[in-house]
Write a protein that holds these residues in place. Structure first.
Motif, PDB file in Angstrom:
ATOM      1  N   LYS A 185       1.104  -1.334   0.106  1.00  0.00           N
ATOM      2  CA  LYS A 185      -0.001  -0.104  -0.014  1.00  0.00           C
ATOM      3  C   LYS A 185       0.815   1.121   0.297  1.00  0.00           C
ATOM      4  O   LYS A 185       1.008   2.617   0.483  1.00  0.00           O
ATOM      5  CB  LYS A 185      -0.926   0.158   1.151  1.00  0.00           C
ATOM      6  CG  LYS A 185      -1.550  -0.915   1.296  1.00  0.00           C
ATOM      7  CD  LYS A 185      -2.405  -0.891   0.312  1.00  0.00           C
ATOM      8  CE  LYS A 185      -3.271  -0.169   0.002  1.00  0.00           C
ATOM      9  NZ  LYS A 185      -4.184  -0.008  -1.505  1.00  0.00           N
ATOM     10  N   GLN A 221      -0.036  12.584  -3.860  1.00  0.00           N
ATOM     11  CA  GLN A 221       0.356  12.395  -2.640  1.00  0.00           C
ATOM     12  C   GLN A 221      -1.603  12.207  -1.568  1.00  0.00           C
ATOM     13  O   GLN A 221      -1.665  11.510  -1.451  1.00  0.00           O
ATOM     14  CB  GLN A 221       1.207  13.054  -1.587  1.00  0.00           C
ATOM     15  CG  GLN A 221       1.231  12.582   0.296  1.00  0.00           C
ATOM     16  CD  GLN A 221       2.183  12.966   1.149  1.00  0.00           C
ATOM     17  OE1 GLN A 221       3.123  13.494   0.309  1.00  0.00           O
ATOM     18  NE2 GLN A 221       1.843  13.932   1.805  1.00  0.00           N
ATOM     19  N   ASN A 222      -2.210  13.539  -2.349  1.00  0.00           N
ATOM     20  CA  ASN A 222      -3.164  13.717  -1.777  1.00  0.00           C
ATOM     21  C   ASN A 222      -4.529  12.643  -2.557  1.00  0.00           C
ATOM     22  O   ASN A 222      -5.044  12.360  -1.921  1.00  0.00           O
ATOM     23  CB  ASN A 222      -3.891  15.137  -2.072  1.00  0.00           C
ATOM     24  CG  ASN A 222      -2.723  15.914  -1.226  1.00  0.00           C
ATOM     25  OD1 ASN A 222      -2.389  15.837  -0.186  1.00  0.00           O
ATOM     26  ND2 ASN A 222      -3.055  17.568  -0.994  1.00  0.00           N
ATOM     27  N   LYS A 223      -3.837  12.528  -3.759  1.00  0.00           N
ATOM     28  CA  LYS A 223      -4.301  11.343  -4.419  1.00  0.00           C
ATOM     29  C   LYS A 223      -4.230   9.910  -4.240  1.00  0.00           C
ATOM     30  O   LYS A 223      -5.618   9.314  -4.330  1.00  0.00           O
ATOM     31  CB  LYS A 223      -4.771  11.601  -6.097  1.00  0.00           C
ATOM     32  CG  LYS A 223      -5.415  13.094  -6.502  1.00  0.00           C
ATOM     33  CD  LYS A 223      -7.060  12.882  -6.326  1.00  0.00           C
ATOM     34  CE  LYS A 223      -7.012  14.593  -6.783  1.00  0.00           C
ATOM     35  NZ  LYS A 223      -8.387  14.378  -6.597  1.00  0.00           N
ATOM     36  N   GLN A 228      -3.963   9.451  -1.124  1.00  0.00           N
ATOM     37  CA  GLN A 228      -4.464   9.125  -0.335  1.00  0.00           C
ATOM     38  C   GLN A 228      -5.573   8.366  -0.305  1.00  0.00           C
ATOM     39  O   GLN A 228      -6.443   8.163   0.980  1.00  0.00           O
ATOM     40  CB  GLN A 228      -4.057  10.063   0.541  1.00  0.00           C
ATOM     41  CG  GLN A 228      -2.568  10.192   1.448  1.00  0.00           C
ATOM     42  CD  GLN A 228      -1.995  10.945   2.676  1.00  0.00           C
ATOM     43  OE1 GLN A 228      -3.423  12.388   2.073  1.00  0.00           O
ATOM     44  NE2 GLN A 228      -1.044  10.958   3.098  1.00  0.00           N
ATOM     45  N   GLU A 229      -6.290   8.989  -0.694  1.00  0.00           N
ATOM     46  CA  GLU A 229      -7.933   9.322  -1.239  1.00  0.00           C
ATOM     47  C   GLU A 229      -7.747   7.282  -1.255  1.00  0.00           C
ATOM     48  O   GLU A 229      -8.675   6.433  -1.420  1.00  0.00           O
ATOM     49  CB  GLU A 229      -8.591   9.681  -2.274  1.00  0.00           C
ATOM     50  CG  GLU A 229      -8.294  11.063  -1.975  1.00  0.00           C
ATOM     51  CD  GLU A 229      -9.113  11.811  -3.547  1.00  0.00           C
ATOM     52  OE1 GLU A 229      -9.224  11.397  -4.511  1.00  0.00           O
ATOM     53  OE2 GLU A 229      -9.150  13.396  -2.792  1.00  0.00           O
ATOM     54  N   HIS A 230      -6.669   7.142  -2.100  1.00  0.00           N
ATOM     55  CA  HIS A 230      -7.170   5.438  -2.532  1.00  0.00           C
ATOM     56  C   HIS A 230      -6.690   4.176  -1.701  1.00  0.00           C
ATOM     57  O   HIS A 230      -6.333   3.636  -1.948  1.00  0.00           O
ATOM     58  CB  HIS A 230      -6.329   5.302  -4.560  1.00  0.00           C
ATOM     59  CG  HIS A 230      -7.213   5.790  -5.072  1.00  0.00           C
ATOM     60  ND1 HIS A 230      -8.301   5.534  -5.836  1.00  0.00           N
ATOM     61  CD2 HIS A 230      -7.436   6.843  -5.763  1.00  0.00           C
ATOM     62  CE1 HIS A 230      -8.497   5.983  -6.665  1.00  0.00           C
ATOM     63  NE2 HIS A 230      -7.886   7.384  -6.735  1.00  0.00           N
ATOM     64  N   GLY A 231      -6.162   5.208  -0.355  1.00  0.00           N
ATOM     65  CA  GLY A 231      -5.208   4.125   0.384  1.00  0.00           C
ATOM     66  C   GLY A 231      -4.267   3.795   0.701  1.00  0.00           C
ATOM     67  O   GLY A 231      -3.726   2.750   1.388  1.00  0.00           O
ATOM     68  N   TYR A 232      -2.941   4.536  -0.297  1.00  0.00           N
ATOM     69  CA  TYR A 232      -1.842   4.460  -0.808  1.00  0.00           C
ATOM     70  C   TYR A 232      -1.284   5.628   0.251  1.00  0.00           C
ATOM     71  O   TYR A 232      -1.442   6.672  -0.091  1.00  0.00           O
ATOM     72  CB  TYR A 232      -1.736   4.707  -2.171  1.00  0.00           C
ATOM     73  CG  TYR A 232      -2.063   2.695  -3.069  1.00  0.00           C
ATOM     74  CD1 TYR A 232      -1.431   2.227  -3.104  1.00  0.00           C
ATOM     75  CD2 TYR A 232      -3.202   3.364  -3.330  1.00  0.00           C
ATOM     76  CE1 TYR A 232      -1.098   0.774  -2.873  1.00  0.00           C
ATOM     77  CE2 TYR A 232      -3.608   2.462  -4.367  1.00  0.00           C
ATOM     78  CZ  TYR A 232      -3.078   0.641  -3.852  1.00  0.00           C
ATOM     79  OH  TYR A 232      -2.955   0.092  -4.616  1.00  0.00           O
ATOM     80  N   ASN A 233       0.147   5.057   0.824  1.00  0.00           N
ATOM     81  CA  ASN A 233       1.377   6.524   1.414  1.00  0.00           C
ATOM     82  C   ASN A 233       1.789   6.326   0.370  1.00  0.00           C
ATOM     83  O   ASN A 233       2.568   5.578  -0.963  1.00  0.00           O
ATOM     84  CB  ASN A 233       1.679   5.680   2.599  1.00  0.00           C
ATOM     85  CG  ASN A 233       0.765   5.723   3.431  1.00  0.00           C
ATOM     86  OD1 ASN A 233       0.048   6.067   3.296  1.00  0.00           O
ATOM     87  ND2 ASN A 233       1.146   4.833   4.502  1.00  0.00           N
ATOM     88  N   GLU A 281      -2.831  14.364 -11.203  1.00  0.00           N
ATOM     89  CA  GLU A 281      -4.358  13.494 -11.353  1.00  0.00           C
ATOM     90  C   GLU A 281      -4.403  12.556 -12.248  1.00  0.00           C
ATOM     91  O   GLU A 281      -4.509  11.379 -11.510  1.00  0.00           O
ATOM     92  CB  GLU A 281      -5.619  14.753 -11.635  1.00  0.00           C
ATOM     93  CG  GLU A 281      -5.806  15.418  -9.610  1.00  0.00           C
ATOM     94  CD  GLU A 281      -6.330  16.742 -10.136  1.00  0.00           C
ATOM     95  OE1 GLU A 281      -7.902  16.295 -11.972  1.00  0.00           O
ATOM     96  OE2 GLU A 281      -8.006  17.333  -9.280  1.00  0.00           O
TER      97      GLU A 281
END
Length: 349
Positions: free
Chosen positions: A65, A87-89, A91-96, A304
């Motif tokens: 992840k 980074q922000n996008k 995180q929306e998908h559950g990734y670091n 994006e």
């Protein structure tokens, strides 16, 4: 001083007299575990200072992840802006995200690729160094079907997903804008031609001159890393003798701003004596005096699209050799006072 011992779910289970499997399910919010048990387990985990072992979990699930990102320099506006969006996008998908910078060193880029592969990242996003022409160090990701996306600085003949700006159009638009403002002797300051960005921007510059029946002069094009020091040294060459150019298209905004500072030093007026266009629409271009005309590369849109492409590759679980595919992000020239038309005598602004 004794070394701190990491607490595990076994310690939590012993404290609460529960099975290890129950503790594990409670920590992962399994619906089959009661809310009361979940609360007890999480409270004890906090008390003991328990930390989940993400690496171990990744090894069990074959997923970390985590995504790797390699950029040339995080201090530059464009990579920094895109890194934030990515980074922000993610995180929306559950990734670091692990952000690394190559400092425009090919050797450092190779080392970072190997490090991120060893860290078992689920995908890799890259903007290459100025000097990367051999991409074989990325083969370890391709050969093991780990999603790989290049952006901005990208390979031309390497079977991967590529997302880039329309640099040819950017170079053509910037030069055409200067010509439209009356410039006939236009200098171009470019980065090294080992990088796709500058090859295409130079090609756009040449094309605009040709379409407007203006000569291309090799002596009016300068190639180097686009730092302030290099820009200052180039200004010393440009303005060492007359005739001075009436326009300069710089391939980044740091260079454009440095040119303005140099002009101020030698008493050359911008835009009356010299018009300047930069590239990237760095926020500094709006606050310097005069504000600098620049080419916007839409970093938010590119970031994006990078994440969308990466997530698509991850979810598709592609097991065949990837093919080259390219997505072009548009550009837009933002006209400001550094290329303003001269005000006729007797008229007020």
């Amino acid at each position: 001083m004794s070394k701190r011992t990491e607490k595990t779910i076994v310690d939590i289970a012993e404290e609460l007299k529960l099975s290890v499997s129950t503790v594990s399910r409670a920590l992962n919010d399994n619906p089959n575990i009661s809310a009361r048990t979940k609360e007890k387990v999480k409270k004890m985990a906090r008390k003991l200072g328990y930390r989940p072992n993400a690496l171990a979990a990744g090894l069990r699930n074959n997923k970390s992840k985590t995504i790797g990102l390699i950029v040339p320099r995080i201090s530059m506006f464009f990579p920094a802006a895109i890194s934030t969006i990515i980074q922000n996008k993610l995180q929306e998908h559950g990734y670091n995200l692990i952000i690394c910078q190559s400092n425009d060193s090919y050797e450092q880029e190779v080392a970072l690729v190997n490090t991120l592969y060893s860290a078992r990242v689920d995908g890799l996003v890259v903007s290459t160094t100025l000097y990367t022409t051999d991409f074989s160090h990325f083969d370890v990701f391709k050969d093991n079907h780990i999603p790989l996306v290049f952006f901005d600085r990208v390979p031309k003949d390497y079977n991967v997903k590529v997302i880039k700006g329309d640099d040819y159009l950017g170079g053509h638009t910037a030069t055409s804008h200067l010509i439209g403002k009356g410039c006939r002797d236009i200098v171009h300051i470019s980065g090294p031609l080992s990088c796709n960005l500058y090859l295409e921007r130079v090609a756009g510059y040449k094309s605009a001159l040709q379409q407007n029946r203006l000569p291309f002069k090799k002596s009016r094009v300068f190639y180097h890393e686009l730092t302030r020091d290099n820009a200052w040294a180039t200004c010393e060459k440009i303005f060492a003798q007359r005739p001075y150019p009436d326009g300069i298209f710089a391939s980044n905004d740091t260079t454009a701003i440095t040119i303005m500072q140099y002009c101020r030093r030698i008493g050359l007026r911008v835009p009356e004596d010299l018009k300047i266009v930069g590239y990237s629409n760095d926020p500094r271009t709006e606050i310097v005096t005069p504000p600098v005309t620049s080419v916007d590369q839409y970093p938010a849109m590119m970031g994006e699209r990078v994440v969308a492409a990466l997530i698509e590759l991850i979810t598709s679980k592609q097991t065949t050799t990837p093919r080259y595919s390219q997505e072009i992000i548009p550009i837009q020239l933002i006209a400001r006072e550094s290329t303003a038309s001269a005000v006729p005598a007797g008229k007020k602004k």
